[in-house]
Design a protein around this motif. Structure first.
Motif, PDB file in Angstrom:
ATOM      1  N   GLY C  29     -14.899  13.587 -10.709  1.00 12.92           N
ATOM      2  CA  GLY C  29     -14.415  14.661  -9.846  1.00 12.92           C
ATOM      3  C   GLY C  29     -13.816  15.773 -10.699  1.00 12.92           C
ATOM      4  N   ARG C  30     -13.944  16.999 -10.220  1.00  8.57           N
ATOM      5  CA  ARG C  30     -13.469  18.133 -11.022  1.00  8.57           C
ATOM      6  C   ARG C  30     -12.586  19.041 -10.190  1.00  8.57           C
ATOM      7  N   VAL C  31     -11.740  19.794 -10.902  1.00 11.53           N
ATOM      8  CA  VAL C  31     -10.932  20.819 -10.246  1.00 11.53           C
ATOM      9  C   VAL C  31     -11.824  22.032  -9.957  1.00 11.53           C
ATOM     10  N   LEU C  32     -11.664  22.587  -8.782  1.00 10.56           N
ATOM     11  CA  LEU C  32     -12.295  23.869  -8.458  1.00 10.56           C
ATOM     12  C   LEU C  32     -11.193  24.913  -8.352  1.00 10.56           C
ATOM     13  N   ALA C  33     -11.245  25.919  -9.234  1.00  9.86           N
ATOM     14  CA  ALA C  33     -10.268  27.011  -9.149  1.00  9.86           C
ATOM     15  C   ALA C  33     -10.994  28.233  -8.601  1.00  9.86           C
ATOM     16  N   GLY C  34     -11.259  29.219  -9.453  1.00 13.11           N
ATOM     17  CA  GLY C  34     -11.964  30.411  -8.968  1.00 13.11           C
ATOM     18  C   GLY C  34     -13.441  30.166  -8.710  1.00 13.11           C
ATOM     19  N   GLY C  35     -13.954  29.142  -9.355  1.00 17.84           N
ATOM     20  CA  GLY C  35     -15.358  28.798  -9.150  1.00 17.84           C
ATOM     21  C   GLY C  35     -16.333  29.713  -9.859  1.00 17.84           C
ATOM     22  N   THR C 112      -9.882  32.684 -12.306  1.00 19.62           N
ATOM     23  CA  THR C 112      -8.461  32.542 -12.619  1.00 19.62           C
ATOM     24  C   THR C 112      -8.217  32.522 -14.128  1.00 19.62           C
ATOM     25  N   PHE C 113      -7.005  32.918 -14.481  1.00 20.47           N
ATOM     26  CA  PHE C 113      -6.573  32.875 -15.882  1.00 20.47           C
ATOM     27  C   PHE C 113      -6.652  31.437 -16.397  1.00 20.47           C
ATOM     28  N   CYS C 114      -6.073  30.528 -15.626  1.00 15.94           N
ATOM     29  CA  CYS C 114      -6.022  29.133 -16.069  1.00 15.94           C
ATOM     30  C   CYS C 114      -7.419  28.509 -16.102  1.00 15.94           C
ATOM     31  N   GLY C 115      -8.244  28.879 -15.131  1.00 15.83           N
ATOM     32  CA  GLY C 115      -9.612  28.353 -15.107  1.00 15.83           C
ATOM     33  C   GLY C 115     -10.371  28.750 -16.353  1.00 15.83           C
ATOM     34  N   SER C 116     -10.135  29.953 -16.801  1.00 17.36           N
ATOM     35  CA  SER C 116     -10.812  30.419 -18.013  1.00 17.36           C
ATOM     36  C   SER C 116     -10.395  29.573 -19.211  1.00 17.36           C
ATOM     37  N   LEU C 117      -9.108  29.232 -19.283  1.00 18.63           N
ATOM     38  CA  LEU C 117      -8.647  28.385 -20.389  1.00 18.63           C
ATOM     39  C   LEU C 117      -9.248  26.989 -20.293  1.00 18.63           C
ATOM     40  N   ALA C 120     -12.832  27.011 -21.320  1.00 16.20           N
ATOM     41  CA  ALA C 120     -12.888  27.076 -22.785  1.00 16.20           C
ATOM     42  C   ALA C 120     -14.213  27.582 -23.329  1.00 16.20           C
ATOM     43  N   ASP C 121     -14.703  28.642 -22.728  1.00 15.68           N
ATOM     44  CA  ASP C 121     -15.899  29.284 -23.278  1.00 15.68           C
ATOM     45  C   ASP C 121     -15.493  29.992 -24.568  1.00 15.68           C
ATOM     46  N   PRO C 122     -16.241  29.777 -25.651  1.00 13.85           N
ATOM     47  CA  PRO C 122     -15.844  30.393 -26.929  1.00 13.85           C
ATOM     48  C   PRO C 122     -15.818  31.918 -26.868  1.00 13.85           C
ATOM     49  N   ALA C 123     -16.558  32.483 -25.937  1.00 15.23           N
ATOM     50  CA  ALA C 123     -16.637  33.945 -25.860  1.00 15.23           C
ATOM     51  C   ALA C 123     -15.718  34.519 -24.794  1.00 15.23           C
ATOM     52  N   ALA C 124     -14.876  33.702 -24.206  1.00 10.34           N
ATOM     53  CA  ALA C 124     -13.984  34.185 -23.160  1.00 10.34           C
ATOM     54  C   ALA C 124     -12.740  34.831 -23.775  1.00 10.34           C
ATOM     55  N   GLU C 125     -12.204  35.797 -23.049  1.00  9.71           N
ATOM     56  CA  GLU C 125     -11.101  36.592 -23.565  1.00  9.71           C
ATOM     57  C   GLU C 125      -9.755  35.862 -23.513  1.00  9.71           C
ATOM     58  N   TRP C 126      -9.455  35.210 -22.369  1.00 10.69           N
ATOM     59  CA  TRP C 126      -8.106  34.643 -22.223  1.00 10.69           C
ATOM     60  C   TRP C 126      -7.784  33.584 -23.276  1.00 10.69           C
ATOM     61  N   PRO C 127      -8.726  32.724 -23.635  1.00  8.80           N
ATOM     62  CA  PRO C 127      -8.373  31.754 -24.681  1.00  8.80           C
ATOM     63  C   PRO C 127      -7.943  32.438 -25.986  1.00  8.80           C
ATOM     64  N   LEU C 128      -8.595  33.526 -26.345  1.00  3.99           N
ATOM     65  CA  LEU C 128      -8.175  34.248 -27.548  1.00  3.99           C
ATOM     66  C   LEU C 128      -6.754  34.782 -27.383  1.00  3.99           C
ATOM     67  N   VAL C 129      -6.503  35.344 -26.216  1.00  2.93           N
ATOM     68  CA  VAL C 129      -5.170  35.867 -25.941  1.00  2.93           C
ATOM     69  C   VAL C 129      -4.136  34.742 -26.047  1.00  2.93           C
ATOM     70  N   ALA C 130      -4.465  33.604 -25.458  1.00  4.01           N
ATOM     71  CA  ALA C 130      -3.521  32.481 -25.440  1.00  4.01           C
ATOM     72  C   ALA C 130      -3.202  32.017 -26.856  1.00  4.01           C
ATOM     73  N   VAL C 131      -4.226  31.959 -27.694  1.00  2.00           N
ATOM     74  CA  VAL C 131      -4.020  31.487 -29.059  1.00  2.00           C
ATOM     75  C   VAL C 131      -3.180  32.491 -29.853  1.00  2.00           C
TER      76      VAL C 131
END
Ligand code: FAD
Ligand code: FES
Ligand code: FES
Lengths: 156, 766, 283
Positions: C29-35, C112-117, C120-131
């Motif tokens: 089972g998985r979490v559904l956020a923004g989808g 969602t911001f959290c969904g993006s994290l 964990a797509d390597p090309a996504a923006e928010w993970p870079l920001v978070a790091v």
């Protein structure tokens, strides 16, 4: 995998439908509510043909489940004209030849509706950025931009 | 003022704006079931077995077939050209013995629900034994089957003393050029809904486009029915661009299923399927040489090319290769020519026509060659083109060549004039100076051009039936089709102008085989020319009949009458006695006295237009680009399309066609490509990987439509307008990018990728 | 292109969500956020979770507030929320700039911001920001809460430190000092596409105009966005200059190990680093 009975409020009208969880909002509008104006060009979120407004926000109806839309105000292309009269945006699309095959048109109309409601005073660059959300394969876009600009100018 | 030539508003728009369209997926019938295709997941493999039983066990599944279940249906045929011997390479409706591309149909499921059909398709067991995949059409051919190799034919055309020209040449310029695989990719995927009407013994197919009559005949033949018992219908069509409306395996499968299962059968292609199942196009490699004299005049061209047809021959046969050979020379005088087109199969999706087929490719090749000639001869790029143009005084200009089975006779055109007009409008000279200034300041900017000749109006015949009813409304039934380009409006304008009515009173019926016996559909920019001419003739004939009838009703000589706004009246006393066209129609109703004087009752005529030759519109594309030296990205800063269409029925629609065509050309020049890995797995299977331009990629686009060279081949002077926006985009952008790189001839491939531009920049700096 | 069948669960409290996940995660089972990542993957049937735990109706996950020097972002805060500054000073402006590069406006309405994290797509923006901004992830399950630093959270290509039954309930980002300078530059094929390379630079200048505590992160090139210590070392204590930035950009190009198309991605790394540095502080 049970079915869900729910009510979708589309263009002010209530539609009682029963759907499996996997039914996208787009498919529910088309198959269950009989509103086929919302089109599907990719079903994976890129083309924007399925754009509808959910509580005022433009969203990809292929990337939302029908069950998630219960209780929301949904607006689709069918709700734009009042009776026999096209609304100003629809009229501008025909005036500026902003459609050819018309397949992308409902998505663009809904996207532009949201843009104009958010900010009719948008700069051109910002409009282009917003409109880049949707794909059109026929028009080369220029006339779509002109149509939206014409309505924006009239609203200002 | 005549409505012909006016930018009046489209008749098509209202339902499309209201969400009342009838696209394929919008069509439903009671009791319908859904089809899902199981597709090959290897590029080349022996098909060991297909087991559909697990799928049949799923609740809601009605039937499942593999090749054995459809063995009696012959492979899908192609429309003949002069090229012979292609039949063994046609595609079966379900793979037999081998699969030859990823996406090839191997089985089909029929189920109560589309999602269930998809669930069931996942359960079908397909056993494959992988074979080496052939992915390069320029590589040595391999085996197609036990007795044939992967080169079905070589397209050869030639004239003149080629060897002598190369022997005597001042210089020989040789280039190796490649055009990437891309295609039409309309926003609406394909769809097909078949229904068998047992009461009338009629098989109906809905969701069709482009070639209804040919498709009807072939469906009837392949399924063993009389053509008159098969009807094809066209609703709204979400873009055609060459790929939609050809006969594909799925069209036959839904028809067969409707006949066998006795329920309406609906199939809607999904986007991932579309990107591997619907025709690809364009992939071609040219090794081209030109023999040139000391003044930069072309003496001969030798065009050797490799056409990547993909896995099977589809309905176009060898047309794209044929046009790549026959139409390469464009606007230039070329004393000797030889084309050798290696028409080759590979393990990729089958290819066919896409907007400006063979010409997008050919213009890129020819115009790269012209730039190279200019560079080699130390001439200006514009000047070298001027020196080689066919002159207006030479029109009509017959080349000793054929394409699509007809001789290439350029009907009319003043290429030098259009080039001058385009350069002036673009401000070429000022931009040359500006570019020089910016380069001196360290920018990489460049200008490019492409000059081309299009083709349109492929014959041989087209007919329409035009009828005025008792209320004065006009119905125009045509065998043409519409793929969303505005056919209804354009034909209504032509009809209205010829007859003398408001164009909004004309309803155009198209794409329906039950309303007209013959038709040639919509392709090759032929509708305005062929159906338009037939409509014009029909309108004139109907006007004559109306006047003749009104003359009797009004007791006035025919030649004293005119028809204005649907009213027949005296020219000299417009306010005097008159009759409406509706009244005339009523006077010609069956049984009336006036109708008995005629062979058939009714205010109706049928008219045919015949033409043996194509009309050749021509154009100029001019581009200004800037390269990002840090990323290799190409920004098109300004673009102009100049296009002479003979006469424009509706300039707004012509410009719309050009702008849309340009966007597609831009895609092919800079963004779009169907890529494959080394085992033939397609890598461009979603819209996240197949990159079409959005509005953000569109440069400022200027469009110059001219009417300097009406076609002498038809009564209204028109030439098709659908493809000129696309034709030379690859050529002009390549030319501009190359110029920005310093004019070294580094750009030899489309699409031009940023990584390559960055490499070219580094090479240039080294 | 319809998803495989699944059951949909719509908890309204965090506790309910956690217990549903505890029960359903073992069954994939998985979490559904923004989808906006999960639903396309399901439509393409590359993901086939038999259960979705939809967190959109869970109360309290929509927090977006500044408290105690931290920006708190709840699990259902959408990308679009960041289009206007959500925090005072440089942080709000930085997020407002970055968000414009994420997909397109309609997708930002749901994603969602959290969904993006979590995705964990390597090309996504928010993970870079978070790091780069040293964000902290708040994971929640029946076992309780867990705080995970962004660098530890992002483990690999589409891979995070989250256990299958854990929910990312929120993220905390420390506010940036008022005098922080930043630059963000992204290269993508078309408007709105995932990044081929992007750089986020944050630094401060001391009273003498020297660079202090530079942070330079690169995304879209390797499997996980990361800060490049060698580049930061080049910059630390130096006075901004075109030559310094060029050297730093060169160091960045050398430091990355691209997943594909190495020469080109290195070149892009050089370019985005250089441009982000110039954006952060005019040399
Ligand atoms: C056309 C298109 C273009 C896009 N372009 C970009 C882009 O340029 N840049 C970019 O960054 N993104 C892009 N995206 C992705 C988008 O930003 C997504 O919104 C985001 O990646 C995922 O967020 P979500 O809320 O939609 O997550 P979902 O799709 O709901 O979930 C994604 C994954 O994370 C898990 N998950 C989500 N939330 C939680 C949580 N709180 N706790 C535990 N697990 C969770 C889900 O189980 C799933 O596995 C694009 C998407 C589309 C459709
Ligand atoms: S159909 Fe929804 S974005 Fe394409
Ligand atoms: S008008 Fe055809 S896709 Fe836009």
């Amino acid at each position: 995998m049970k079915d869900h009975a729910l009510t979708l409020t589309v263009n002010g009208a209530a539609h009682r439908i029963t759907v499996p969880a996997r039914r996208s909002l787009a498919d529910a509008l088309r198959e269950d509510c009989g509103l086929t104006g919302t089109h599907l060009g990719c079903e994976h979120g890129v083309c924007g043909a399925c754009t509808v407004l959910v509580d005022g926000a433009p969203i990809r109806a292929c990337l939302m489940l029908a069950v998630q839309a219960e209780g929301a105000e949904i607006r689709t292309v069918e709700g734009l004209a009042s009776g026999g009269t096209l609304n100003p945006l629809q009229q501008a699309f025909t005036d500026h030849h902003a459609l050819q095959c018309g397949f992308c048109t409902p998505g663009f109309l809904m996207l532009a509706t949201a843009m104009l409601e958010e900010n009719p005073a948008m700069e051109e660059a910002e409009m282009v950025d917003r409109l880049s959300a949707n794909l059109c394969r026929c028009t080369g876009y220029t006339n779509i931009l002109r149509a939206v600009q014409a309505v924006a100018a009239a609203r200002r | 003022m005549s409505v012909f030539g006016q930018s009046v508003m489209r008749l098509e728009d209202a339902p499309l704006l209201r969400g009342e369209g009838a696209f394929a997926a919008d069509i439903d019938f009671p009791r319908q079931i859904h089809m899902r295709v199981v597709r090959a997941e290897m590029a080349h493999a022996r098909l060991v077995s297909v087991d559909v039983t697990p799928a049949l066990d799923l609740p809601g599944v009605i039937a499942a077939w593999s090749a054995a279940d459809v063995a009696e249906v012959p492979p899908i045929p192609f429309r003949a050209t002069k090229v012979r011997g292609l039949e063994p390479y046609c595609q079966p409706i379900l793979a037999q013995g081998r699969v030859r591309y990823v996406g090839e149909p191997v089985a089909v499921i029929f189920a109560e629900d589309a999602a269930v059909a998809e669930d069931a398709a996942d359960l079908v067991l397909v056993e494959l034994e992988e074979l080496p995949a052939l992915l390069d059409a320029a590589a040595e051919p391999t085996d197609f089957d036990a007795t044939r190799n992967t080169e079905p034919t070589i397209v050869r055309k030639s004239y003149g003393e080629l060897d002598a020209a190369f022997r005597d040449a001042h210089v020989v310029v040789a280039l190796d050029l490649a055009i990437g695989r891309h295609s039409g990719v309309p926003m609406e995927t394909r769809g097909a809904i078949a229904r068998y009407d047992a009461a009338q013994d009629v098989l109906e197919l809905h969701g069709t486009a482009k070639k209804q009559h040919w498709n009807r005949d072939e469906i009837a033949r392949l399924l063993g029915r009389a053509p008159s018992s098969v009807h094809l219908f066209e609703g709204h069509v979400g873009g055609g661009f060459g790929v939609r409306g050809e006969l594909y395996p799925e069209d036959l499968l839904v028809c067969l299923a409707a006949l066998r299962l006795r329920r309406p059968v609906k199939w809607i292609e999904d986007r991932r399927e579309h990107l591997v199942a619907t025709n690809h196009s364009r992939e071609q490699r040219h090794r081209i040489r030109a023999a040139v004299d000391a003044e930069g005049r072309i003496l001969a061209i030798d065009n050797v090319f490799f056409h990547d047809q993909g896995a099977y021959i589809r309905t176009h046969g060898a047309r794209v290769a044929d046009m790549s050979a026959g139409l390469l020379l464009g606007p230039y005088r070329v004393p000797a020519y030889r084309a050798t087109g290696h028409f080759r199969l590979t393990n990729k999706t089958p290819a066919a026509t896409y907007r400006s087929p063979g010409r997008f490719e050919g213009s890129f090749v020819r115009e790269r060659l012209m730039d190279a000639i200019a560079a080699r001869c130390g001439l200006d790029r514009v000047e070298v083109r001027r020196r080689n143009f066919v002159d207006v005084s030479e029109m009509p200009y017959a080349r000793p060549l054929d394409a699509l089975g007809t001789d290439v006779v350029l009907d009319s055109g003043d290429y030098a004039l259009l080039l001058d007009k385009a350069l002036a409008r673009f401000g070429w000279d000022a931009r040359v100076a500006d570019v020089a200034r910016r380069r001196a300041a360290g920018e990489s900017v460049g200008l490019g051009l492409g000059v081309f000749v299009e083709k349109s109006g492929l014959g041989p015949s087209d007919g329409v039936r035009m009828t005025v009813d008792a209320t004065g409304a006009v119905e125009l039934v045509t065998g043409a089709a519409s793929v969303g380009q505005g056919v209804e409006t354009a034909l209504a304008q032509i009809a209205a102008a010829a007859l003398g009515v408001d164009y909004r009173r004309v309803r155009v019926v198209r794409g329906r085989t039950d309303r007209i016996e013959f038709g040639s559909g919509a392709h090759a920019s032929r509708v305005t020319v062929m159906s338009g001419s037939a409509t014009h003739q029909a309108g004139l004939a109907l006007a004559a009949l109306a006047k003749q009838t009104a003359a009797a009703l009004l007791q006035t000589p025919e030649d004293a009458l005119e028809i204005v706004d649907g009213v027949v009246r005296r020219v000299d006393t417009p306010e005097g006695a008159s009759v409406t066209l509706g009244e005339v129609a009523r006077a010609l109703a069956p049984g009336t006295k006036l109708s008995r004087d005629r062979a058939t009752p009714g205010l109706t005529v049928e008219s045919w237009f015949h033409s043996d030759h194509m009309a050749y519109p021509y154009g100029v594309h001019l581009a200004q680009v800037a390269l990002d030296r840090g990323t290799g990205q190409v920004k098109v800063e300004h673009y102009l399309v100049g296009y002479d269409v003979g006469r424009a029925v509706n300039p707004m629609l012509v410009e719309g066609q050009i702008a849309g065509g340009f966007a597609q050309g831009l895609g092919g020049a800079l963004y779009e490509e169907f890529r494959y890995d080394e085992r033939g797995q397609p890598l461009s299977t979603t819209f996240a990987d197949y990159l079409m331009p959005t509005i953000a990629e569109m440069p400022p686009l200027d469009i110059l439509v001219t009417e300097d060279a009406p076609s002498p081949l038809n009564p209204i002077g028109v030439k098709g307008a659908g493809e000129g926006g696309t034709n030379a985009v690859g050529a002009a952008i390549a030319s501009a990018v190359d110029d920005a790189l310093g004019g070294r001839g580094q750009v030899t491939q489309l699409p031009i990728m940023p990584r390559d531009v960055l490499r070219f920049l580094a090479e240039g700096a080294a | 292109m319809k998803p495989a069948p699944f059951d949909w669960h719509a908890p309204t409290t965090l506790a309910e969500a956690a217990s549903l996940l505890a029960r359903l995660a073992p069954e994939d089972g998985r979490v559904l956020a923004g989808g906006q990542s999960l639903l396309p993957a399901m439509a393409l049937r590359v993901a086939r979770p038999p259960h979705l735990v939809d967190i959109n109706r869970v109360a309290g996950l929509d927090v977006l507030a500044v408290e105690g020097g931290l920006l708190r972002i709840g699990a259902v805060v959408r990308h679009v929320a960041f289009e206007k500054p959500v925090a005072p000073g440089p942080l709000g402006a930085l997020l407002a700039e970055v968000v414009r590069h994420i997909a397109h406006w309609p997708i930002r309405q749901r994603g969602t911001f959290c969904g993006s994290l979590c995705h964990a797509d390597p090309a996504a923006e928010w993970p870079l920001v978070a790091v780069v901004l040293e964000a902290v992830m708040l994971a929640h399950s029946l076992r309780g809460d867990r705080r995970i630093a962004a660098v530890d959270f992002l483990r690999g290509l589409l891979d995070t430190a989250l256990a299958p039954d854990e929910l990312l309930r929120g993220v905390e980002i420390p506010l940036l000092p008022q005098d922080a300078c930043w630059g963000f530059v992204e290269v993508s094929r078309r408007a709105g596409d995932f990044a081929q390379a992007m750089a986020l630079v944050v630094l401060r200048l001391d009273a003498q105009g020297r660079i202090v505590t530079p942070r330079v992160g690169i995304g879209g090139v390797e499997a996980v966005p990361r800060r490049l210590a060698v580049v930061e070392a080049v910059l630390e204590g130096q006075t901004p200059s075109a030559a310094l930035f060029a050297a730093a950009a060169e160091a960045a190009a050398g430091a990355v190990d691209p997943m594909e198309d190495a020469a080109y991605r290195r070149a892009l790394t050089r370019t985005v680093t250089l441009r982000a540095l110039h954006q952060a502080c005019p040399a």
